[in-house]
Design a protein around this motif. Structure first.
Motif, PDB file in Angstrom:
ATOM      1  N   ILE A   8      44.192  40.143  34.275  1.00 27.82           N
ATOM      2  CA  ILE A   8      42.843  39.338  35.496  1.00 27.82           C
ATOM      3  C   ILE A   8      41.924  40.607  35.154  1.00 27.82           C
ATOM      4  CG2 ILE A   8      42.681  38.550  37.715  1.00 27.82           C
ATOM      5  CD1 ILE A   8      45.395  38.053  37.457  1.00 27.82           C
ATOM      6  N   PRO A   9      40.589  40.342  34.608  1.00 29.53           N
ATOM      7  CA  PRO A   9      39.718  41.494  34.869  1.00 29.53           C
ATOM      8  C   PRO A   9      39.060  41.446  36.118  1.00 29.53           C
ATOM      9  CG  PRO A   9      39.113  39.860  32.602  1.00 29.53           C
ATOM     10  CD  PRO A   9      41.264  39.655  33.505  1.00 29.53           C
ATOM     11  N   MET A  10      38.725  42.414  36.663  1.00 27.67           N
ATOM     12  CA  MET A  10      38.223  42.297  37.792  1.00 27.67           C
ATOM     13  C   MET A  10      36.608  43.151  37.982  1.00 27.67           C
ATOM     14  SD  MET A  10      42.322  42.768  40.151  1.00 27.67           S
ATOM     15  CE  MET A  10      41.491  44.002  40.316  1.00 27.67           C
ATOM     16  N   GLY A  11      36.328  42.889  38.821  1.00 26.75           N
ATOM     17  CA  GLY A  11      34.997  43.886  39.596  1.00 26.75           C
ATOM     18  C   GLY A  11      33.819  43.465  38.075  1.00 26.75           C
ATOM     19  N   THR A  12      34.153  42.809  37.469  1.00 29.54           N
ATOM     20  CA  THR A  12      33.252  42.792  36.379  1.00 29.54           C
ATOM     21  C   THR A  12      32.119  42.378  36.560  1.00 29.54           C
ATOM     22  OG1 THR A  12      33.373  40.449  35.844  1.00 29.54           O
ATOM     23  CG2 THR A  12      35.027  42.406  34.732  1.00 29.54           C
ATOM     24  N   GLY A  13      31.380  41.786  37.611  1.00 31.34           N
ATOM     25  CA  GLY A  13      30.704  40.819  38.417  1.00 31.34           C
ATOM     26  C   GLY A  13      30.279  40.412  37.202  1.00 31.34           C
ATOM     27  N   PRO A  28      30.864  35.578  36.837  1.00 30.47           N
ATOM     28  CA  PRO A  28      31.906  34.558  37.369  1.00 30.47           C
ATOM     29  C   PRO A  28      33.338  34.295  36.452  1.00 30.47           C
ATOM     30  CG  PRO A  28      29.421  33.589  36.688  1.00 30.47           C
ATOM     31  CD  PRO A  28      29.597  35.560  36.781  1.00 30.47           C
ATOM     32  N   SER A  29      32.860  34.418  35.268  1.00 25.34           N
ATOM     33  CA  SER A  29      33.531  34.190  34.450  1.00 25.34           C
ATOM     34  C   SER A  29      34.358  35.547  33.609  1.00 25.34           C
ATOM     35  CB  SER A  29      33.322  33.303  33.198  1.00 25.34           C
ATOM     36  OG  SER A  29      34.311  32.767  32.311  1.00 25.34           O
ATOM     37  N   VAL A  30      35.552  35.814  33.560  1.00 23.19           N
ATOM     38  CA  VAL A  30      36.587  36.225  32.827  1.00 23.19           C
ATOM     39  C   VAL A  30      36.676  35.612  31.361  1.00 23.19           C
ATOM     40  CG1 VAL A  30      36.800  37.277  34.515  1.00 23.19           C
ATOM     41  CG2 VAL A  30      38.433  35.843  33.370  1.00 23.19           C
ATOM     42  N   ALA A  31      36.105  35.145  31.077  1.00 20.97           N
ATOM     43  CA  ALA A  31      36.337  34.109  29.684  1.00 20.97           C
ATOM     44  C   ALA A  31      36.426  35.185  28.671  1.00 20.97           C
ATOM     45  CB  ALA A  31      35.424  32.942  28.622  1.00 20.97           C
ATOM     46  N   GLU A  32      35.369  35.969  28.378  1.00 22.60           N
ATOM     47  CA  GLU A  32      35.262  37.305  27.459  1.00 22.60           C
ATOM     48  C   GLU A  32      35.893  37.950  27.082  1.00 22.60           C
ATOM     49  OE1 GLU A  32      32.643  37.520  24.997  1.00 22.60           O
ATOM     50  OE2 GLU A  32      32.040  35.201  25.396  1.00 22.60           O
ATOM     51  N   TYR A  33      36.184  38.650  28.151  1.00 26.90           N
ATOM     52  CA  TYR A  33      37.827  39.460  28.696  1.00 26.90           C
ATOM     53  C   TYR A  33      38.763  39.413  28.208  1.00 26.90           C
ATOM     54  CZ  TYR A  33      34.119  41.978  31.256  1.00 26.90           C
ATOM     55  OH  TYR A  33      32.936  42.290  31.856  1.00 26.90           O
ATOM     56  N   ILE A  34      38.926  38.041  28.164  1.00 27.73           N
ATOM     57  CA  ILE A  34      40.948  36.883  27.886  1.00 27.73           C
ATOM     58  C   ILE A  34      40.307  37.260  26.239  1.00 27.73           C
ATOM     59  CG2 ILE A  34      41.560  34.718  27.921  1.00 27.73           C
ATOM     60  CD1 ILE A  34      41.352  37.085  30.816  1.00 27.73           C
ATOM     61  N   ALA A  35      38.964  36.845  25.652  1.00 31.27           N
ATOM     62  CA  ALA A  35      39.066  36.174  24.384  1.00 31.27           C
ATOM     63  C   ALA A  35      39.244  37.664  23.794  1.00 31.27           C
ATOM     64  CB  ALA A  35      37.644  35.876  24.256  1.00 31.27           C
ATOM     65  N   GLU A  36      38.902  39.077  24.102  1.00 27.86           N
ATOM     66  CA  GLU A  36      38.777  39.894  23.491  1.00 27.86           C
ATOM     67  C   GLU A  36      40.661  41.279  23.731  1.00 27.86           C
ATOM     68  OE1 GLU A  36      37.584  43.293  21.476  1.00 27.86           O
ATOM     69  OE2 GLU A  36      36.317  41.825  22.460  1.00 27.86           O
ATOM     70  N   CYS A  37      41.184  40.672  24.729  1.00 29.77           N
ATOM     71  CA  CYS A  37      42.547  40.762  24.912  1.00 29.77           C
ATOM     72  C   CYS A  37      43.040  39.759  23.493  1.00 29.77           C
ATOM     73  CB  CYS A  37      42.916  39.955  26.327  1.00 29.77           C
ATOM     74  SG  CYS A  37      45.246  40.276  25.838  1.00 29.77           S
ATOM     75  N   ALA A  62      37.058  47.917  28.064  1.00 26.99           N
ATOM     76  CA  ALA A  62      35.957  48.612  26.991  1.00 26.99           C
ATOM     77  C   ALA A  62      34.673  48.159  27.107  1.00 26.99           C
ATOM     78  CB  ALA A  62      36.748  49.596  25.317  1.00 26.99           C
ATOM     79  N   LYS A  63      35.188  46.799  27.083  1.00 25.98           N
ATOM     80  CA  LYS A  63      34.548  45.993  27.100  1.00 25.98           C
ATOM     81  C   LYS A  63      33.332  46.087  28.415  1.00 25.98           C
ATOM     82  CE  LYS A  63      33.590  40.680  25.667  1.00 25.98           C
ATOM     83  NZ  LYS A  63      32.398  41.500  24.168  1.00 25.98           N
ATOM     84  N   GLY A  64      34.238  46.303  29.628  1.00 27.11           N
ATOM     85  CA  GLY A  64      32.506  47.075  30.726  1.00 27.11           C
ATOM     86  C   GLY A  64      33.872  46.216  31.983  1.00 27.11           C
ATOM     87  N   ALA A  65      35.419  45.923  31.688  1.00 27.00           N
ATOM     88  CA  ALA A  65      35.789  45.461  32.665  1.00 27.00           C
ATOM     89  C   ALA A  65      36.260  46.706  34.217  1.00 27.00           C
ATOM     90  CB  ALA A  65      36.994  44.911  32.589  1.00 27.00           C
ATOM     91  N   PRO A  66      36.142  46.866  34.976  1.00 27.95           N
ATOM     92  CA  PRO A  66      36.021  48.358  35.399  1.00 27.95           C
ATOM     93  C   PRO A  66      37.724  48.272  36.129  1.00 27.95           C
ATOM     94  CG  PRO A  66      34.732  47.302  37.133  1.00 27.95           C
ATOM     95  CD  PRO A  66      35.007  46.813  35.534  1.00 27.95           C
TER      96      PRO A  66
END
Length: 109
Positions: free
Chosen positions: A13-18, A20-29, A65-69
């Motif tokens: 679960i990416p958090m602190g991304t600012g 509303p959707s984390v789909a791009e982060y999950i796609a990276e995984c 690396a994609k930006g999720a802190p």
């Protein structure tokens, strides 16, 4: 003993991304898992313990690396040494067995 064969069900679960959707982060995984060479269905991933752990680590690194802190991940890992499992079949037998039991329930009705 060789590396334990592991079946890992994990929720990243990416958090602190600012965003509303984390789909791009999950796609990276997902891209990391594709490159890992491990068997997977989202979820779980299967393979030698070290490779499974490395893939989860690599997902964290890629999503950071994609930006999720921050990232929170829950992991459930199962291993067994009483019989060999063919790659990609860790949960397959369990699912098949449940389906067989349910099918028998239907026969008795």
């Amino acid at each position: 003993m060789d590396d334990l064969y592991a079946v890992a069900d994990f929720c990243l679960i990416p958090m602190g991304t600012g965003e509303p959707s984390v789909a791009e982060y999950i796609a990276e995984c997902q891209r990391v898992l594709e490159k890992s060479g491990l068997q997977y269905k989202v979820p779980p991933i299967e393979g030698p313990w070290r490779a499974v752990s490395q893939a989860i680590h690599d997902c964290h690194a890629a999503v950071h690396a994609k930006g999720a802190p921050r990232i929170a991940t829950d992991i459930r890992i199962g291993t067994r040494v009483d019989r060999a499992l063919a790659p990609g079949t860790g949960n397959e037998g369990k699912v098949r067995r449940v389906e067989e039991i349910l099918a028998k329930d239907g026969e008795g009705v």
